[in-house]
Design a protein around this motif. Structure first.
Motif, mmCIF file in Angstrom:
data_model
loop_
_atom_site.group_PDB
_atom_site.id
_atom_site.type_symbol
_atom_site.label_atom_id
_atom_site.label_comp_id
_atom_site.label_asym_id
_atom_site.label_seq_id
_atom_site.Cartn_x
_atom_site.Cartn_y
_atom_site.Cartn_z
ATOM 1 N N PHE A 413 0.866 -1.169 0.000
ATOM 2 C CA PHE A 413 0.000 0.000 0.000
ATOM 3 C C PHE A 413 0.907 1.224 0.000
ATOM 4 O O PHE A 413 1.842 1.308 0.805
ATOM 5 N N VAL A 414 0.646 2.166 -0.888
ATOM 6 C CA VAL A 414 1.442 3.388 -0.971
ATOM 7 C C VAL A 414 0.569 4.561 -0.538
ATOM 8 O O VAL A 414 -0.505 4.802 -1.112
ATOM 9 N N PHE A 415 1.033 5.300 0.480
ATOM 10 C CA PHE A 415 0.332 6.480 0.981
ATOM 11 C C PHE A 415 1.212 7.707 0.742
ATOM 12 O O PHE A 415 2.420 7.661 0.990
ATOM 13 N N GLY A 420 0.569 18.283 1.313
ATOM 14 C CA GLY A 420 1.541 18.874 2.201
ATOM 15 C C GLY A 420 1.024 19.276 3.564
ATOM 16 O O GLY A 420 1.631 20.099 4.252
ATOM 17 N N PHE A 421 -0.122 18.690 3.991
ATOM 18 C CA PHE A 421 -0.687 19.020 5.293
ATOM 19 C C PHE A 421 -0.592 17.858 6.270
ATOM 20 O O PHE A 421 -1.284 17.837 7.290
ATOM 21 N N GLY A 422 0.243 16.860 5.973
ATOM 22 C CA GLY A 422 0.372 15.719 6.861
ATOM 23 C C GLY A 422 -0.759 14.718 6.732
ATOM 24 O O GLY A 422 -0.895 13.827 7.571
ATOM 25 N N ARG A 423 -1.560 14.858 5.694
ATOM 26 C CA ARG A 423 -2.689 13.943 5.474
ATOM 27 C C ARG A 423 -2.292 12.960 4.372
ATOM 28 O O ARG A 423 -2.340 13.281 3.193
ATOM 29 N N PHE A 424 -1.921 11.740 4.773
ATOM 30 C CA PHE A 424 -1.450 10.733 3.821
ATOM 31 C C PHE A 424 -2.642 10.013 3.177
ATOM 32 O O PHE A 424 -3.452 9.401 3.876
ATOM 33 N N GLU A 425 -2.724 10.091 1.861
ATOM 34 C CA GLU A 425 -3.798 9.443 1.110
ATOM 35 C C GLU A 425 -3.286 8.146 0.486
ATOM 36 O O GLU A 425 -2.115 8.044 0.109
ATOM 37 N N LEU A 426 -4.195 7.169 0.348
ATOM 38 C CA LEU A 426 -3.842 5.946 -0.360
ATOM 39 C C LEU A 426 -3.783 6.248 -1.856
ATOM 40 O O LEU A 426 -4.769 6.675 -2.459
ATOM 41 N N HIS A 428 -1.932 3.955 -4.148
ATOM 42 C CA HIS A 428 -1.747 2.757 -4.971
ATOM 43 C C HIS A 428 -1.648 1.533 -4.071
ATOM 44 O O HIS A 428 -1.139 1.606 -2.951
ATOM 45 N N SER A 429 -2.166 0.413 -4.550
ATOM 46 C CA SER A 429 -2.012 -0.862 -3.854
ATOM 47 C C SER A 429 -2.027 -1.988 -4.869
ATOM 48 O O SER A 429 -2.677 -1.878 -5.920
ATOM 49 N N THR A 430 -1.330 -3.063 -4.553
ATOM 50 C CA THR A 430 -1.359 -4.247 -5.411
ATOM 51 C C THR A 430 -2.380 -5.273 -4.921
ATOM 52 O O THR A 430 -2.485 -6.352 -5.503
ATOM 53 N N LEU A 431 -3.128 -4.942 -3.875
ATOM 54 C CA LEU A 431 -4.165 -5.838 -3.371
ATOM 55 C C LEU A 431 -5.411 -5.711 -4.230
ATOM 56 O O LEU A 431 -5.874 -4.595 -4.515
ATOM 57 N N VAL A 432 -5.967 -6.838 -4.651
ATOM 58 C CA VAL A 432 -7.180 -6.836 -5.465
ATOM 59 C C VAL A 432 -8.314 -6.144 -4.711
ATOM 60 O O VAL A 432 -8.545 -6.410 -3.536
ATOM 61 N N GLY A 433 -8.996 -5.240 -5.395
ATOM 62 C CA GLY A 433 -10.104 -4.534 -4.790
ATOM 63 C C GLY A 433 -9.746 -3.171 -4.235
ATOM 64 O O GLY A 433 -10.634 -2.377 -3.920
ATOM 65 N N GLU A 434 -8.446 -2.880 -4.110
ATOM 66 C CA GLU A 434 -8.009 -1.574 -3.645
ATOM 67 C C GLU A 434 -7.611 -0.706 -4.844
ATOM 68 O O GLU A 434 -7.453 -1.192 -5.952
ATOM 69 N N ILE A 435 -7.434 0.592 -4.575
ATOM 70 C CA ILE A 435 -7.056 1.520 -5.642
ATOM 71 C C ILE A 435 -5.713 1.107 -6.241
ATOM 72 O O ILE A 435 -4.797 0.704 -5.523
ATOM 73 N N LYS A 436 -5.608 1.204 -7.556
ATOM 74 C CA LYS A 436 -4.390 0.793 -8.255
ATOM 75 C C LYS A 436 -3.987 1.893 -9.228
ATOM 76 O O LYS A 436 -4.769 2.275 -10.098
#
Length: 447
Positions: A413-415, A420-426, A428-436
């Motif tokens: 999972f990449v966050f 630049g406000f310290g809010r890490f968003e997802l 990319h992920s290699t898990l099926v069903g997650e954002i890619k």
């Protein structure tokens, strides 16, 4: 007319978040040729969530939809389509639980696709919805291996000769159920699938089709009798339709399991697909007493807060049902059943402990930790096995890579802190069903 359609496309394209239209979208893939497959995309909206205008003696609806299909392998848009649905009904009695259903059909080559569909109620432009998902389209090539298509869930299937009917398919009228939900209002599950390469893929003169319903633990459901059909080798491909009575199944997640074997019970091919049951009048098979005892001391606001935090593992049907509950007793019973189906008091304790840890680790001044992307992943999948942290670097914003070695053979999972406000968003992920998004690094580059 072209100006109007262009304006509607722009309007519906601006909606990217989930609305309240009640849009459901599903798909099935069948053989067309060795080079192309037959992709069906079917969708529905709930009549009870539409706005009606009464004129000419009817209650009329007006909807606009937009469909985009991207070939992920070639990074190209292959389908872009916009259309209106306008129709009327003699009354709105019984609208709740009923759907407006339609189907779209395309020929596409094998590959990976992204499907994005959006809809808007033109009588109430605040009523809109958006659905996006990935589709893997296989090839059904001729050969010596028996092949099976997608399993399609339907509201109804009946013999038909009306080839002009939008739902006509291979001598049947097949009305799909894009919600994959059955039970109280839809007590019978209809299914449709196709088999290919029967002559070369099946030894002997006959083959056997076995149909079972499995529970969420992949065990056979005793309330539904196994179905077994012996078929002769008449054609090289075959259409199979059938029904399963699900009126007596309790609310929960189930699977339709189809296995095709030769006459000696050697398995040749199979397919399995998840569906949902909503049957509030049927008593659950699980013991809810221990969990209900745990939640009995909670005030109604605390019950609401707990289910809100459990929403990551709740089905849409459960979320919709909880919104309709009135009174603390009904919510206690619901929450007791909810946790009991997922493992009882031990599972509840582990889940809520992860919520607490997520709050401690990821809370920002903008939102509590459990509501963040990192918090959600932590709660649902547990602590990562390894974390790579990359603070500010030249021309790159901060990001983290989480590794889970036991999920699907190893996933990441990449966050990233894009703003630049310290809010890490997802990202990319290699898990099926997650954002890619393989190009996630471009999102973090300083410009």
């Amino acid at each position: 007319m072209k100006i109007l359609i262009f304006a509607l496309v722009n309007l519906v394209s601006s909606f990217f978040i989930e609305g309240k239209l009640g849009l459901n979208v599903d798909y099935a893939v069948f053989r067309h040729s060795d080079q192309q497959s037959y992709l069906e995309i079917f969708y529905s909206v709930q009549k009870s969530k539409l706005t009606y205008e009464f004129r000419n003696g009817k209650y009329n609806i007006s909807l606009f939809f937009r469909l985009d299909v991207v070939n992920l392998d070639k990074d190209s848009l292959i389908i872009s389509k916009g259309w209106k649905i306008e129709t009327g009904f003699p009354d709105t009695v019984g609208a709740a639980g009923q759907d407006v259903v339609d189907v779209l059909r395309f020929y596409v080559p094998a590959g990976r696709y992204k499907v994005v569909m959006k809809g808007i109620d033109l009588f109430n432009t605040q009523n809109y919805d958006s659905v996006a998902f990935d589709v893997n389209v296989p090839t059904f090539v001729k050969g010596d291996k028996l092949l099976i298509s997608s399993l399609e869930f339907c509201y109804s299937i009946e013999r038909s000769t009306d080839t002009n009917d939008a739902f006509y398919k291979n001598s049947f009228r097949v009305v799909p159920n894009p919600t994959a939900t059955f039970g109280q209002n839809v007590p019978v599950l209809y299914y449709y699938f196709e088999l290919y390469n029967i002559f070369s893929g099946v030894g002997g003169d006959k083959f056997v089709i076995t149909v079972n319903v499995l529970d969420n633990y992949q065990q056979k459901v005793q309330e539904v009798r196994e179905k077994r059909f012996v078929r002769g080798k008449v054609y090289d491909s075959a259409v199979e339709v059938g029904t399963v009575n699900v009126f007596n199944l309790p609310t929960g997640i189930y699977y339709l399991d189809v296995v095709v074997s030769d006459i000696e019970d050697k398995i040749l091919v199979g397919n399995r697909r998840k569906f949902f049951i909503f049957n509030p009048s049927v008593t659950p098979r699980v013991d809810t007493s221990k969990v209900i005892a745990q939640v009995y001391s909670l005030a109604e606001g605390e019950l609401d807060d707990e289910f809100s935090k459990a929403s990551y593992i709740a089905t849409q049907e459960e979320k919709d049902l909880y919104k309709k509950l009135r009174g603390i007793e009904a919510k206690r019973r619901f929450l007791g059943t909810f946790w009991a189906r997922r493992g009882g008091i031990e599972f509840r304790a582990q889940y809520l402990q992860r919520v607490k840890e997520a709050d401690e680790k990821f809370t920002t001044k903008y939102e509590p930790g459990w509501k963040t992307d990192r918090g959600r992943v932590y709660i649902v999948y547990g602590p990562p096995d390894e974390v790579e942290r990359y603070p500010y670097a030249e021309n790159m914003k901060p990001y983290e890579i989480w590794h889970y070695y036991s999920l699907q053979g190893g996933v990441i999972f990449v966050f990233g802190d894009r703003r630049g406000f310290g809010r890490f968003e997802l990202l990319h992920s290699t898990l099926v069903g997650e954002i890619k998004d393989e190009n996630w690094m471009y999102l973090l580059m300083e410009r």
